[in-house]
Motif scaffolding. Structure first.
Motif, PDB file in Angstrom:
ATOM      1  N   PHE A   8      84.898  -7.639   6.807  1.00  0.00           N
ATOM      2  CA  PHE A   8      83.903  -6.581   6.624  1.00  0.00           C
ATOM      3  C   PHE A   8      84.281  -5.290   7.331  1.00  0.00           C
ATOM      4  N   TRP A   9      84.661  -5.385   8.616  1.00  0.00           N
ATOM      5  CA  TRP A   9      84.890  -4.180   9.397  1.00  0.00           C
ATOM      6  C   TRP A   9      86.097  -3.389   8.896  1.00  0.00           C
ATOM      7  N   TYR A  10      87.140  -4.095   8.491  1.00  0.00           N
ATOM      8  CA  TYR A  10      88.321  -3.392   7.972  1.00  0.00           C
ATOM      9  C   TYR A  10      87.998  -2.751   6.624  1.00  0.00           C
ATOM     10  N   ARG A  11      87.211  -3.445   5.804  1.00  0.00           N
ATOM     11  CA  ARG A  11      86.797  -2.868   4.526  1.00  0.00           C
ATOM     12  C   ARG A  11      85.959  -1.614   4.747  1.00  0.00           C
ATOM     13  N   LEU A  12      85.058  -1.681   5.739  1.00  0.00           N
ATOM     14  CA  LEU A  12      84.223  -0.530   6.056  1.00  0.00           C
ATOM     15  C   LEU A  12      85.072   0.653   6.486  1.00  0.00           C
ATOM     16  N   ARG A  65      98.370  -6.388   2.857  1.00  0.00           N
ATOM     17  CA  ARG A  65      98.577  -6.949   4.200  1.00  0.00           C
ATOM     18  C   ARG A  65      98.124  -5.891   5.197  1.00  0.00           C
ATOM     19  N   VAL A  66      96.961  -6.065   5.770  1.00  0.00           N
ATOM     20  CA  VAL A  66      96.422  -5.032   6.639  1.00  0.00           C
ATOM     21  C   VAL A  66      97.170  -4.975   7.964  1.00  0.00           C
ATOM     22  N   ALA A  67      97.154  -3.788   8.572  1.00  0.00           N
ATOM     23  CA  ALA A  67      97.866  -3.553   9.826  1.00  0.00           C
ATOM     24  C   ALA A  67      96.971  -3.892  11.011  1.00  0.00           C
ATOM     25  N   GLY A  89      90.142  -6.563  13.894  1.00  0.00           N
ATOM     26  CA  GLY A  89      91.277  -7.423  14.213  1.00  0.00           C
ATOM     27  C   GLY A  89      92.409  -6.745  14.942  1.00  0.00           C
ATOM     28  N   GLN A  90      92.105  -5.656  15.667  1.00  0.00           N
ATOM     29  CA  GLN A  90      93.158  -5.013  16.444  1.00  0.00           C
ATOM     30  C   GLN A  90      93.536  -5.910  17.626  1.00  0.00           C
TER      31      GLN A  90
END
Length: 261
Positions: A8-12, A65-67, A89-90
């Motif tokens: 959710f947070w990365y999509r936001l 593939r997210v960073a 996810g940092q």
């Protein structure tokens, strides 16, 4: 990795950041086929503008593939910033650790979980007068040797034209519309170091190989020959980083070859 696992947070963050990036900048993206489709890996990226992380995150997000960026552990303690950092996810870096390998334990764990862990090996914006990559720190090399994960070199160019590094007034200059170039190369060949003890000498050799690969990509983008010797940045109390002199604008980049929306 499928889009379902982005979270959710990365999509936001993508919903908030991508539209202005698409409107304000043109893109010249190359080498997406070098990004592994599965399993954990490391990307090592050059750094010449405060906009670099947004430009690279946009590129990486579009590969599926997210960073996952490294950040000092104290940022994860805040209620607002910490929640965002954890939600996207940092990766915290425990700099207070006296164990060099232990300082990057979260990065090692993330690679083992199948994540893309992003390193800026220079650890700061380049001070090289021509904006070439400086001598790198050994963190990416250490994590690569501990995990056996592939290291993908990435070169960025163009963001410095919109936000020059170390300008006394960090003015954003989006017009005329700039082109953000991001090029991912083939994995750095580290086969000679498999099973080798990560001594200081070995870590330096691996780091130099990674920086050589990044520099070669940037030279291709710019159509220029990099300096024979890499710039070495030494922080001193008498010359704070924020007071470093202006860096001149570098020559125009090479013609674009591949563009991806």
């Amino acid at each position: 990795m499928s889009r379902r696992k982005i979270g959710f947070w990365y999509r936001l963050a993508a919903i908030l950041v991508k539209p202005p990036m698409l409107v304000l900048f043109k893109r010249d993206w190359r080498g997406m086929d070098h990004i592994p489709a599965e399993r954990g890996f490391i990307t090592a990226v050059n750094h010449n503008s405060y906009l670099d992380p947004l430009s690279y995150a946009h590129f990486q997000y579009n590969t599926g593939r997210v960073a996952r960026f490294l950040a000092k552990e104290s940022l994860f303690r805040g209620k607002v910033v910490g929640r965002f950092m954890r939600g996207t996810g940092q990766i915290p870096v425990f700099r207070e650790s006296t164990d060099a390998a232990g300082a990057f334990r979260a990065a090692v764990d993330a690679v083992h979980r199948g994540e893309c862990v992003v390193f800026y090996p220079e650890a700061t914006l380049t001070r090289d007068p021509g904006l070439w990559p400086m001598e790198g720190k050994t963190g990416a090399a250490r994590v690569a040797l501990l995990t056996g994960a592939p290291v993908i070199p990435v070169a960025q160019w163009g963001a410095h034209e919109a936000m020059p590094p170390y300008a006394r007034k960090k003015r954003f200059r989006p017009f005329p519309r700039k082109t953000l170039v991001v090029v991912a190369g083939e994995p750095v060949d580290l086969s000679a170091y498999e099973g080798v003890e990560p001594t200081a000498e070995v870590l330096r050799e691996v780091t130099d190989a990674i920086m050589d690969a990044i520099t070669a990509l940037l030279a291709e983008i710019r159509g220029e020959t990099p300096p024979a010797k890499r710039y070495v940045h030494r922080r001193t109390p008498s010359v704070p980083a924020a007071e470093a002199p202006h860096v001149p604008q570098a020559p125009p980049r090479a013609p674009e070859e591949e563009r991806t929306e």
